[in-house]
Design a protein around this motif. Sequence first.
Motif, mmCIF file in Angstrom:
data_model
loop_
_atom_site.group_PDB
_atom_site.id
_atom_site.type_symbol
_atom_site.label_atom_id
_atom_site.label_comp_id
_atom_site.label_asym_id
_atom_site.label_seq_id
_atom_site.Cartn_x
_atom_site.Cartn_y
_atom_site.Cartn_z
ATOM 1 N N THR A 217 0.851 -1.181 0.000
ATOM 2 C CA THR A 217 0.000 0.000 0.000
ATOM 3 C C THR A 217 0.891 1.237 0.000
ATOM 4 O O THR A 217 2.115 1.144 0.167
ATOM 5 C CB THR A 217 -0.907 0.024 1.225
ATOM 6 O OG1 THR A 217 -0.086 0.158 2.404
ATOM 7 C CG2 THR A 217 -1.736 -1.246 1.336
ATOM 8 N N VAL A 218 0.283 2.389 -0.180
ATOM 9 C CA VAL A 218 1.063 3.629 -0.185
ATOM 10 C C VAL A 218 1.778 3.805 1.150
ATOM 11 O O VAL A 218 2.989 4.062 1.196
ATOM 12 C CB VAL A 218 0.154 4.842 -0.474
ATOM 13 C CG1 VAL A 218 0.939 6.145 -0.308
ATOM 14 C CG2 VAL A 218 -0.423 4.767 -1.884
ATOM 15 N N LEU A 219 1.058 3.655 2.263
ATOM 16 C CA LEU A 219 1.677 3.861 3.571
ATOM 17 C C LEU A 219 2.735 2.799 3.849
ATOM 18 O O LEU A 219 3.798 3.113 4.404
ATOM 19 C CB LEU A 219 0.620 3.851 4.670
ATOM 20 C CG LEU A 219 1.159 4.121 6.082
ATOM 21 C CD1 LEU A 219 1.808 5.504 6.153
ATOM 22 C CD2 LEU A 219 0.053 4.006 7.126
ATOM 23 N N GLU A 220 2.455 1.550 3.463
ATOM 24 C CA GLU A 220 3.447 0.501 3.691
ATOM 25 C C GLU A 220 4.741 0.804 2.948
ATOM 26 O O GLU A 220 5.836 0.608 3.481
ATOM 27 C CB GLU A 220 2.882 -0.842 3.244
ATOM 28 C CG GLU A 220 3.828 -2.017 3.499
ATOM 29 C CD GLU A 220 3.268 -3.336 2.994
ATOM 30 O OE1 GLU A 220 4.011 -4.344 3.047
ATOM 31 O OE2 GLU A 220 2.108 -3.357 2.537
ATOM 32 N N HIS A 221 4.624 1.304 1.729
ATOM 33 C CA HIS A 221 5.831 1.656 0.978
ATOM 34 C C HIS A 221 6.548 2.829 1.635
ATOM 35 O O HIS A 221 7.783 2.819 1.734
ATOM 36 C CB HIS A 221 5.463 2.005 -0.463
ATOM 37 C CG HIS A 221 6.649 2.332 -1.311
ATOM 38 N ND1 HIS A 221 7.583 1.397 -1.709
ATOM 39 C CD2 HIS A 221 7.082 3.523 -1.830
ATOM 40 C CE1 HIS A 221 8.523 1.980 -2.425
ATOM 41 N NE2 HIS A 221 8.247 3.271 -2.518
ATOM 42 N N LEU A 222 5.797 3.829 2.097
ATOM 43 C CA LEU A 222 6.418 4.966 2.765
ATOM 44 C C LEU A 222 7.143 4.526 4.032
ATOM 45 O O LEU A 222 8.186 5.078 4.392
ATOM 46 C CB LEU A 222 5.358 6.018 3.110
ATOM 47 C CG LEU A 222 4.655 6.715 1.941
ATOM 48 C CD1 LEU A 222 3.584 7.667 2.458
ATOM 49 C CD2 LEU A 222 5.654 7.459 1.067
#
Length: 451
Positions: A217-222
């Motif tokens: 997900t976006v947050l997981e990648h961040l």
Amino acid sequence: MTVNPPATATEPAALTEVSLLRFATAGSVDDGKSTLVGRLLHDSKSVLADQLEAVERASASRGQEAPDLALLTDGLRAEREQGITIDVAYRYFATPRRRFILADTPGHVQYTRNMVTGASTAELAVILVDARHGVVEQTRRHAAVAALLRVPHVVLAVNKMDLVGYAEDVFATIAAEFTKYAKALGVPAVTTIPISALEGDNVVTPSATMDWYAGPTVLEHLETVQIDHDPRGRVTRFPVQYVIRPQTPEYRDYRGYAGKIASGIFHVGQPVTVLPSGHTSTIAAIDVLGESVDAAWAPQSVTIRLADDIDISRGDMIAPTEQAPPATQDIQATVCHLHDTALTPGARVLLKHTTRTVKAIVKDIPDRLTLDDLSHHPAPGSLAANDIGRVVLRTSEPLPMDAYGDCRRTGSFLLIDPADGSTLAAGMAGAAFAGADRAKRAELDDAEWDF
């Protein structure tokens, strides 16, 4: 007190505190950037209760059943309507794994310059596209700016997947087109993620409707993207901000040079060169928060003491002798023009580089970059607001300026209007130079410039 440098890029987070990631968001108008930012803040539980209640009330008054998370950033639009200009909005939030500073940049083409401001310190850029429209002109502009600023990580968030039936082939086509373009620009790492910011798919939690996507997900990648904070292996630079000379008997012989380490690592006993004078000495001591340490690294604020008494003042730079950059008065650079008044050859400006400000003259503007297709427009005559072009500058004093690709802090500078102090352009030194023929360049090099 002895402080040892970090052994790996990830060790500072493990030894001291949760690591910090600076990232910027960009996207065309109506691509859903405000909703994405709101969803990130809401689903990561970074929104205060009273803020959420205000959004819920505003949404209900509009007849909406669910909170409109885009309203979390609508205060900025209201301020613009009142005539207040906001270049970049910053958001601060944190998860158990990492802290974040988000630079939320405007999406309209006339605010391209604002992305330069927001992404200049970013380690990652999130570029949104509307799944219905795919890669558009502004998408290519944002990718080009990210590449120009050497942002090491780029995320393409293909938004509004709910409006295309969560179709995998739509996402795959957009991802392939953008990745090809970004690679041509020299972007080192591209991650593509299909999302629906409105529904929350793949923003913070995995999507239940896009089981064909197995990535983060976006947050997981961040939270997990590897950011190199290891100071070793980088050029080492220390711009002097202030000279400390206490007027007390016990510190009568104390002479320290205070500032923030821009890059690399310093240690006691290290041979150093002071620029632009070229005088050499050895580091006798390094003080951090009033205590002596054996070593210090970027981005620590320190006081460095040298073994020799040398005439050093604000604006000078201390560097390891074996890494000392040459000081020059002739600078070739790429600039993004930020001011409404055009930049023209012959303009007299102030150039601010780290802690030093000197007079300068714009000798030539060889070409202007067209971000749509990355072509060069030779001899444009001037740079207007939002234009990106290459310039040749002559400074009144030599500056120890690095190539921007080697060090973002010491390879960047600002051009300032000497009349009113307004910022004219942001520059990056060491960009490839082309556009002016040899005869013209020789003429410029031989010209005398009166400051």
